[in-house]
Design an enzyme around this catalytic site. Sequence first.
Site, PDB file in Angstrom:
ATOM      1  CB  SER A  30      -0.872   0.072   1.257  1.00 33.70           C
ATOM      2  OG  SER A  30      -1.745  -1.001   1.317  1.00 33.70           O
ATOM      3  CG  HIS A  61      -2.231  -2.068  -3.561  1.00 29.21           C
ATOM      4  ND1 HIS A  61      -1.307  -3.047  -3.278  1.00 29.21           N
ATOM      5  CD2 HIS A  61      -2.754  -1.706  -2.382  1.00 29.21           C
ATOM      6  CE1 HIS A  61      -1.298  -3.269  -1.972  1.00 29.21           C
ATOM      7  NE2 HIS A  61      -2.161  -2.477  -1.405  1.00 29.21           N
ATOM      8  CG  HIS A  83      -4.814  -7.265  -0.628  1.00 29.39           C
ATOM      9  ND1 HIS A  83      -4.759  -6.294  -1.605  1.00 29.39           N
ATOM     10  CD2 HIS A  83      -3.831  -6.969   0.259  1.00 29.39           C
ATOM     11  CE1 HIS A  83      -3.782  -5.440  -1.313  1.00 29.39           C
ATOM     12  NE2 HIS A  83      -3.207  -5.833  -0.191  1.00 29.39           N
ATOM     13  CE1 TYR A  85      -8.718  -5.522   0.194  1.00 30.24           C
ATOM     14  CE2 TYR A  85      -7.144  -6.376   1.769  1.00 30.24           C
ATOM     15  CZ  TYR A  85      -7.509  -5.433   0.834  1.00 30.24           C
ATOM     16  OH  TYR A  85      -6.649  -4.408   0.522  1.00 30.24           O
ATOM     17  CD  GLU A  86      -7.650  -6.509  -4.089  1.00 31.78           C
ATOM     18  OE1 GLU A  86      -7.868  -5.852  -5.116  1.00 31.78           O
ATOM     19  OE2 GLU A  86      -6.496  -6.860  -3.746  1.00 31.78           O
ATOM     20  CB  ALA A 113       0.395  -0.494   4.859  1.00 24.88           C
ATOM     21  CG  MET A 214      -5.785  -6.438   6.081  1.00 25.54           C
ATOM     22  SD  MET A 214      -7.004  -5.323   5.368  1.00 25.54           S
ATOM     23  CE  MET A 214      -7.468  -4.331   6.808  1.00 25.54           C
ATOM     24  CB  SER A 215      -0.722  -8.342   2.369  1.00 29.53           C
ATOM     25  OG  SER A 215       0.265  -7.572   3.022  1.00 29.53           O
ATOM     26  CG  ASN A 238      -3.082   1.993  11.308  1.00 31.34           C
ATOM     27  OD1 ASN A 238      -2.609   1.503  10.275  1.00 31.34           O
ATOM     28  ND2 ASN A 238      -3.802   1.294  12.156  1.00 31.34           N
ATOM     29  CG  HIS A 252      -7.254   2.796   2.303  1.00 37.00           C
ATOM     30  ND1 HIS A 252      -6.290   1.824   2.518  1.00 37.00           N
ATOM     31  CD2 HIS A 252      -7.178   3.099   0.986  1.00 37.00           C
ATOM     32  CE1 HIS A 252      -5.664   1.571   1.367  1.00 37.00           C
ATOM     33  NE2 HIS A 252      -6.186   2.331   0.426  1.00 37.00           N
TER      34      HIS A 252
HETATM   35  N1  HPA Z   1      -4.958  -3.462  10.531  1.00 35.90           N
HETATM   36  C1  HPA Z   1      -4.871  -4.285   9.478  1.00 35.90           C
HETATM   37  N2  HPA Z   1      -4.226  -3.975   8.360  1.00 35.90           N
HETATM   38  C2  HPA Z   1      -3.639  -2.764   8.295  1.00 35.90           C
HETATM   39  C3  HPA Z   1      -3.691  -1.850   9.350  1.00 35.90           C
HETATM   40  C4  HPA Z   1      -4.392  -2.221  10.529  1.00 35.90           C
HETATM   41  O1  HPA Z   1      -4.489  -1.455  11.510  1.00 35.90           O
HETATM   42  N3  HPA Z   1      -3.007  -0.751   8.956  1.00 35.90           N
HETATM   43  C5  HPA Z   1      -2.555  -1.001   7.712  1.00 35.90           C
HETATM   44  N4  HPA Z   1      -2.933  -2.221   7.300  1.00 35.90           N
END
Ligand code: HPA
Length: 279
Positions: A30, A61, A83, A85-86, A113, A214-215, A238, A252
């Site tokens: 990301s 992406h 991903h 989730y897509e 990320a 998530m990856s 974050n 996001h």
């Molecule tokens: N959780 C899951 N995936 C993420 C996060 C998060 O806080 N930040 C960036 N990708």
Amino acid sequence: MYNREEFQRAAEFIQSRISAQPSIGLVLGSGLGKLADELADRAVIPYADIPGWPRSTVVGHGGNLVVGELEGQIVAAQQGRAHFYEGYTLQEVTFPVRVMKELGIHSLLLTNAAGGVNPAYQVGDIMLLEDHINFLGLAGANPLMGPNDESLGLRFVGMSQTYDRPLRQRALEVAGEGGIPLHSGVYFGLSGPFFETPAEIRMIRALGGDAVGMSTVNEVLVARHGGLRVMACSGITNRAIDVVDTELETNHEEVLEAGAVIVPRLTTILKGVLSNFPT
Ligand code: HPA
């Protein structure tokens, strides 16, 4: 399920578009795809052109495989990834890793990320994966389920030496020289696309996760199945929220914004590793 000919067909297509053979693969997550703009003498191959290659639908992406020279190495860099989730299957998500292996790479360096779960992690910090927890994978959602092609790798894959130690040591040296905050920690891999609830974050912390995302874990699993050396870094975009009744909400946009400080740091680390690649 794919068969090996499909990986080979994609690799042959890529070969037809490049002049130099890549030996190292990069996966840029990301907001991190800009790093591929640094490659010299680059060939930019849209994912849409490569037979079988999955395309990311996510903002931040890009959708190209960029092959070129960086710090004396020929690298094949994925600008963005698909991903789970897509809606892609885990075989589709990991198709690019199989193709990179067919292209002849020996090592795969991944970025992502991630949310910081360890309270010591600040936004903008980098975490070097020293290990991971493949939460879905443990329960059976992983790309190695199904018949095993022995020509690709063993049925049962050892995972205790997954994150290559000399590569990690080199990354730590580079970060130390550059004053980059680089933690070593455990990446907790989930499917998303929702961010975690505070109770889930407390669970992840209790289970030993330092960062959550998530990856990566599926690609790493397939890379190890194929015998590739692996290094992976998370950019902490974050801080994961671990209490209810707060004004805070992960989104996001903040994930993409943090890329501004993370990209130069990851660029320094990756270049430093490539320029003095440990054998
Ligand atoms: N959780 C899951 N995936 C993420 C996060 C998060 O806080 N930040 C960036 N990708």
